[in-house]
Structure formats: C-alpha cells, structure tokens
Enzyme design. Structure first.
Site, short mmCIF file in Angstrom:
data_model
loop_
_atom_site.label_atom_id
_atom_site.label_comp_id
_atom_site.label_asym_id
_atom_site.label_seq_id
_atom_site.Cartn_x
_atom_site.Cartn_y
_atom_site.Cartn_z
N TYR A 129 0.86 -1.19 0.00
CA TYR A 129 0.00 0.00 0.00
C TYR A 129 0.89 1.23 0.00
O TYR A 129 1.29 1.74 1.04
CB TYR A 129 -0.96 0.01 1.20
CG TYR A 129 -1.87 1.22 1.20
CD1 TYR A 129 -2.51 1.62 0.03
CD2 TYR A 129 -2.07 1.96 2.35
CE1 TYR A 129 -3.33 2.73 0.02
CE2 TYR A 129 -2.90 3.08 2.35
CZ TYR A 129 -3.52 3.46 1.18
OH TYR A 129 -4.31 4.58 1.16
N ASP A 175 -1.75 -1.42 -4.24
CA ASP A 175 -2.15 -0.07 -4.62
C ASP A 175 -0.89 0.78 -4.62
O ASP A 175 -0.41 1.18 -3.56
CB ASP A 175 -3.18 0.47 -3.62
CG ASP A 175 -3.58 1.91 -3.91
OD1 ASP A 175 -3.06 2.48 -4.89
OD2 ASP A 175 -4.41 2.45 -3.16
N HIS A 200 -11.85 0.99 -5.13
CA HIS A 200 -10.97 0.22 -6.02
C HIS A 200 -11.67 -1.06 -6.45
O HIS A 200 -12.61 -1.51 -5.79
CB HIS A 200 -9.69 -0.18 -5.30
CG HIS A 200 -8.80 0.96 -4.90
ND1 HIS A 200 -7.60 1.22 -5.50
CD2 HIS A 200 -8.95 1.91 -3.95
CE1 HIS A 200 -7.03 2.28 -4.95
NE2 HIS A 200 -7.83 2.71 -3.99
#
Length: 257
Positions: free
Chosen positions: A105, A146, A248
């Site tokens: 992340y 991500d 997402h």
DNA sequence: ATGGTAGGTTGCCTA
C-alpha cells in the site's frame, strides 16, 4: 495459481463484498490493502471458513495490508525494510507455493507541497531497494498492490485532472518506471499493451464511476521468472459496481504451475 | 473556484 490484489477500503466495511467475490472467483492468493483495522482485529475466521489462511499487518484507523491464501503462508516479512522509524502498516511479504509475494500500500502523497509527498518518494526508494534484493533471489516474485501511481497518461481518463496530484507527478512516475528498469514487468500492460480505459479506481465523488473517470493505480509487478509463467491478467470491474463497493476494484493474474 | 463521497475516529483526518 490465481493471484489478485484488492484495495478494500476497510476490511470490515467490505466483508460481505469481499467474501462474495472470493466465492465467485476463487483466487488462490489475495493481496489486500487499506484493511483499516489493527492486526488483532482482522476478521481471520470469516476467511478460514472459506478455506483461506490469513496474515495481516494493521494499525488503528488507516492503512493496513493482509494476505489471504488457500495454500500455506511461509517466511512472512512485516513492514518494508529501510526505516525503523516508519510505523505505517503498508507492506507484507511472504512465500506461498514457492512464489514470493508482497502486499503493497504505497503512500498516496497528497498534497504534493508537503512532507506527505516526500514520504511517498522516500518509500518508493525503499521499495526499489527491496525489489532489487528480491530479484537477486532468481525466483518468481509478485509485487502487488495499490501503488498510488498512474504510470502513463493512457492510464487515466483525464490527465489534466491529475496534473497537480501526487499520483501523476513526474517523480512518482519516474520511481515507478525505475522498478520496471530493475527488471520487473507490469503484468497487465505486458499482456494488454493497447488496452485503454482499463481502470482499477474510480473516486466516490463527482459521479466518477458513472463518467468512467477512472485511473489505473493497482498493479502486479512480476520478476522475469514469474513473467515466464504468466497466463493471463485482467481487471475485474464487477465488484466496483456492487452496492457498498470499495473505490478500487481487484486485478488478478494466473501463473501456470 | 469549490465541493462533491466514503470510512474510521472523534470533534477531523485520509483518500
């Protein structure tokens, strides 16, 4: 072996959506981001019921990553090496069936005129170092997550809208490209070089989903040994269209044995 | 130029 990455924007808010998706799609491994709960509070049992082991690295309120797997999760590394002062839960690495996987992340970095952007770039430098070390093992590596980076103008609907955003800054894009120059491959782009409007994120605001005003920021980066086994890679938009969706949607690849 | 939405925490921050 199917490996997916999915920023769920709160594991507890998304428990129903996620379990429904797991049952429908049946990935072997899922790399999760933004679980937004502390490590001990991760709803492990809900996934064990579905046949998944779980490992989580969380914190209060923000961030947090986890790995779900149908196969045993071995040699876990918690946290991205390179800064012992960094307490943010953004990186979890493990070996599953001989494949080294990481749930990433990457910091958002907005606004760009603040320390947040500096933190993003510093974090990307640390990721670069770790990624280089992993390449040296010579084994299959899948770095999924991500990345909070729009790699190229074609990876967003409206480049002008992102001009002043950390996700589209030249420094962010350059640092992402540097990972590729190390020898990693963007699994989606490798198989779909001409794909357009292939997005993994649509903001909740301004009717972004309805206008297809999306960006491609969730990526699966592969070492050469993983690329050699790559069968397919696709973005599954269906979860983003469900009620109570994350902002997402998952991206998934398949590796041949 | 602004504010729109969502989640978690708590009187606001992050995205």
């Amino acid at each position: 072996m199917k490996i997916a990455t999915f920023n769920v924007n709160s594991i507890n808010a998304r428990l129903g959506n996620l379990t429904q998706w797991l049952e429908a799609v049946g990935p072997d491994i899922v790399l999760l981001q933004e679980i937004k709960c502390q490590t001990e509070a991760f709803p492990t049992l809900a996934f064990e019921t579905l046949g998944y082991q779980a490992r989580a690295l969380g914190q209060k309120s923000y961030n947090g990553v986890a790995i779900l797997s149908r196969h045993s999760i071995e040699d876990v590394l918690e946290g991205l090496p390179g800064d012992s002062e960094d307490a943010q839960a953004r990186y979890l690495e493990a070996t599953i069936q001989g494949v080294r996987v990481a749930a990433i992340y990457l910091p958002n970095g907005n606004p760009i005129a603040t320390h947040k952007f500096d933190y993003k770039l510093a974090w990307m430098t640390r990721l670069h170092t770790r990624a280089a070390d992993l390449l040296k093992t010579g084994g299959p590596v899948v770095l999924g997550g991500d990345y909070n980076v729009i790699p190229e103008p074609v990876d967003c609907e409206n480049p002008a809208e992102w001009q002043d955003d950390a996700l589209f800054q030249p420094q962010s894009r350059r640092a992402f490209r540097a990972l590729l120059h190390l020898g990693y491959y963007d699994a989606f782009r490798s198989l779909h070089p001409e794909a357009r409007r292939a997005y993994t994120f649509w903001d909740y605001q301004r009717g972004a989903l309805q206008r297809d005003d999306g960006i491609r920021i969730d990526h699966l980066l592969l070492s050469p040994q993983a690329l050699d086994r790559l069968v397919s890679c696709g973005i599954d938009k269906a979860p983003r269209l469900e009620p109570k969706a994350s902002d997402h949607t998952p991206i998934m690849l398949e590796l041949r044995p």
